[in-house]
Design an enzyme around this catalytic site. Structure first.
Site, PDB file in Angstrom:
ATOM      1  CB  CYS A   8      51.421 -29.206  -7.367  1.00  0.00           C
ATOM      2  SG  CYS A   8      52.844 -28.510  -8.221  1.00  0.00           S
TER       3      CYS A   8
ATOM      4  CG  ASP B 205       7.643 -25.559   6.308  1.00  0.00           C
ATOM      5  OD1 ASP B 205       6.634 -26.270   6.268  1.00  0.00           O
ATOM      6  OD2 ASP B 205       7.978 -24.874   7.294  1.00  0.00           O
TER       7      ASP B 205
ATOM      8  CG  ASP C  98      10.416 -28.094   7.562  1.00  0.00           C
ATOM      9  OD1 ASP C  98       9.388 -28.778   7.521  1.00  0.00           O
ATOM     10  OD2 ASP C  98      10.400 -26.864   7.687  1.00  0.00           O
TER      11      ASP C  98
END
Length: 741
Positions: free
Chosen positions: A17, A427, A630
């Site tokens: 389906c 970072d 960032d």
């Protein structure tokens, strides 16, 4: 930008389906992408097509659709109602089927029973009850299955309708005109038809209940918002529905109440429990000026807050939208399932036909009975429900559980991508460190007085948002420095900041910035290297083109940073650090944490190049940052993880958002991803293995060697249990803690 429309699609019963709805919606002009989800019974469509055109296409394909209700509580209520309705059907079907089974099987156990009742009467009672079962509780199978078959798009309902219908029709003919059949083939299968319907209805009921539990997490999130709040209006305090609160309203928050909307504290000081949003167990102290988030719980104090974001603009509403989108996502692994199931049901019909023909040609007497049993068993056992549910149910549960742990998978495919990551790059500031640095060193050029120089520097830094800038401003306040005003502020390409204070030009930033400006820092070079070796972030201040000071800022490493890095490395994931800080500072901190791969001294846009360098020859890399400075790296990584965020920038840049600043969130995200993908593989193995193993058995390949021929009733039970198994296995993901990998 293309629009996104989410539809609720009815009558999707199996994986085939999903493929038909996908193809029907994809054929609508203007559609760019379609993601159909069997577990949520939704279709998410991107493009320029109108909702009306999409709904019409789904309806034409035989799957009624409507605009999806975004209210998670309303969706949960509908699921509960569906499960309750199916339960009533199961009870009725079972009550009607029990006498059929008793009459059919009782004669074998108690031969006198058939003598007492009479075979003709027994068959008539069985026939009437079976027809009632099929026309009443089981009517949806036939109402939906035969039209789908006639459209050339057979689905699960078609298989059930054909199988049980064949058993019923054969039995009716045997009952009405027994002389047309050999004596050995005059057995009736009313009980098989009735039991097939009852078992499959039972499977659907259990499936509906399990689906409801897969959405429990998002309903819990939706339930975090209270229904009303006390609002000050026209010098009166009124109880107002949360939906009627507008930006700027003043809200009185009593002890123990949930915060109704995002806001800012105007009066009062107290702790707010934000655990349900961030996963942090300790309450957070709030003072006037602090922000509060809707859905969090006020502590023992009374607070007066101003509404800043309401309705769909609140953080909680954004979280719910993200979780819903991620839960409805289509992972790359699903493509294989879609390609197989596109042809699966037609292939099953062919296999069933071949089985019937083979039994007619080669089978023993009673040939017709054996052929019927084999054909019906193949049709019933082969339904691809489990295939269709294998992936989306695991996604739903995993993404919901992650949200409860404070991890938001903004993009569903990140769930799969994160499980295949080779390297995680961090970072430094605010990620591996606390992001709350303090001024640890201030060396002045002869002739400057500390308080006056700090006042000049702080006046410029007060206009910056970086944590280092805040450390300078705080140090100036503590030193009692006068407050000066700064003008003509300008950022210098990520290297520093410049402004005018009391008619003097103030330049603050890295040694590279000073060099670019033609300012010598030679008298501080040795001292700068010494401070950097101690892990301090070093920068300079220049006044009117002459260096005036060397500043060292120290940022504390997060308590669990070393443990998190060790856990990732033990898991087989390499760890790196990318930072704009000096090489000496970066390597000192990396050495303390246990990171050997370091890229330092890079600008925000240079972090993208650093990622490519670490990636090397095709390694997959995730980047963990604060989601603001960032953003380029978060977007460029295979998976971007914003930590300690919740801001709009973080949400837009990252694939995964961690609502707290705790590095444990990284472990939780990886753990959820790994467990989810393992769970999906288990589900797919079961779903495909089940069909591969049992379809031949149903067809009768074991008859010659072992005398085994699967009955249609056992086939129905096995088929129902396969879907329940997949759902139950997916629900195990609710036990993820994210403590370890």
């Amino acid at each position: 930008m293309p629009d996104t429309v989410t539809l609720s699609v009815e009558k999707m019963s199996c994986a085939s389906c999903v493929g038909r709805v996908d193809r029907a919606l994809s054929a609508v002009p203007g559609v760019h992408g379609v993601a159909v989800n069997l577990a949520t019974e939704t279709a998410t469509v991107t493009g320029d097509a109108t909702a009306d055109a999409l709904i019409a296409a789904a309806n034409d394909a035989g799957y009624p659709a409507r605009r999806s209700d975004a209210d998670a509580l309303a969706q949960g209520a509908r699921r509960d109602a569906e499960a309750s309705h199916l339960k009533k059907k199961v009870i009725l079907a079972a009550a009607l089927t029990a006498p059929v089974v008793f009459l059919a099987m009782g004669a074998h156990v108690v031969p006198a029973l058939e003598v007492a009742v009479g075979q003709g009467i027994s068959h008539l009672i069985q026939a009437v009850l079976t027809i009632i079962v099929m026309a009443g509780p089981g009517r949806d199978f036939y109402r939906d299955g035969f039209p789908a078959l006639f459209r050339g798009a057979p689905d699960m309902n078609s298989l059930v309708a054909l199988g049980s219908g064949a058993a019923l029709v054969y039995s009716l003919f045997v009952m009405l005109i027994p002389s047309a059949f050999p004596e050995a083939a005059r057995g009736v299968y009313f009980e098989a038809a009735a039991v097939i319907v009852t078992l499959i209805l039972t499977g659907r009921w259990l499936e509906a209940r399990a689906k409801g539990r897969t959405g429990a997490a998002i309903r819990a999130l939706a339930g975090l918002q209270p229904r009303s709040a006390r609002v000050e209006r026209d010098s009166k305090t009124l109880d107002v529905a949360v939906a009627d609160i507008v930006t700027g309203d003043i809200i009185l928050l009593r002890p123990g109440e949930r915060v109704p909307v995002d806001g800012e504290v105007l009066e009062g000081t107290g702790a707010v429990d934000e655990a349900m949003m961030t996963g942090e167990p300790l309450p957070v102290e709030k003072v006037p000026g602090d922000k509060v988030t809707g859905g969090t719980v006020n502590g023992a104090a009374s607070l007066r807050i101003r509404a800043t974001r309401v309705g769909k603009d609140t953080v909680l509403a954004g979280i719910i939208r993200m979780v819903q989108q991620a839960q409805g996502a289509k992972l790359p692994v699903q493509d294989l399932v879609d390609r197989i199931t596109m042809w699966f049901v037609p292939a099953v019909l062919v296999v069933a036909a071949i089985a019937v023909v083979a039994w007619v040609i080669f089978g023993p007497a009673p040939i017709i009975s054996y052929a019927l049993v084999a054909g019906v068993s193949v049709l019933i056992i082969a339904c691809p429900c489990a295939m269709g549910l294998a992936t989306p149910t695991s996604i739903m549960v995993a993404v919901g559980r992650a949200a409860e742990l404070g991890v938001l998978f903004r993009k569903g495919d990140a769930l799969q991508a994160l499980a295949g990551i080779d390297v995680i790059a961090f970072d430094k500031t605010g990620t591996l460190t606390t992001g709350r640095p303090v001024l640890a060193n201030l060396d002045l050029v002869t002739g400057w007085e500390k308080s006056d120089l700090l006042a000049h520097i702080a006046a410029v830094e007060a206009r910056a948002e970086h944590p280092v800038a805040r450390a300078i401003v705080e140090a100036a306040k503590e030193a009692g420095a006068p407050e000066y005003a700064a003008q003509n502020i300008s950022a210098r390409n990520g290297l520093g900041i410049e402004g005018e204070v009391k008619g003097r030009t103030v330049l603050i930033g890295s040694g590279r910035l000073m060099t670019d400006a033609g300012i010598s820092t030679a008298e501080f070079d040795d001292r700068a290297g010494e401070l950097a070796g101690q892990g301090q972030t070093v920068f300079f201040a220049a006044i009117d083109g002459e260096v005036a000071a060397l500043l060292g800022v120290s940022d504390q490493i997060k308590e669990n940073a070393r443990a998190i890095v060790a856990t990732l490395r033990a898991h087989g994931t390499d760890v790196a650090m990318i930072t704009g800080d000096r090489e000496e500072t970066a390597r000192t901190i990396a050495r303390e944490i246990g990171i050997s791969t370091v890229v330092a001294g890079v600008m925000p846009d240079g972090k993208v190049s650093a990622l490519q360098e670490i990636r090397g020859d095709g390694r997959r890399i995730a980047f963990v940052g604060d989601g603001i400075n960032d953003a380029p790296a978060l977007a460029a990584a295979d998976v971007g993880i914003a930590i300690g965020a919740g801001t709009d920038v973080a949400i837009e840049a990252a694939d995964v958002v961690l609502m707290s600043g705790d590095l444990q969130g990284v472990i939780r995200a990886v753990s959820v991803s790994d467990r989810a993908m393992r769970n999906i593989r288990q589900n797919l193995f079961w779903a495909f293995g089940y069909n591969v193993a049992l379809i031949p058995v149903a067809a009768g390949v074991l008859w010659a060697s072992a005398g085994i021929l699967l009955s249609p009733m056992l086939a129905a039970g096995a088929m129902a249990l396969s879907s329940v198994f997949v759902l139950t296995n997916a629900l195990r993901l609710r036990g993820i803690t994210g403590d370890t990998l």
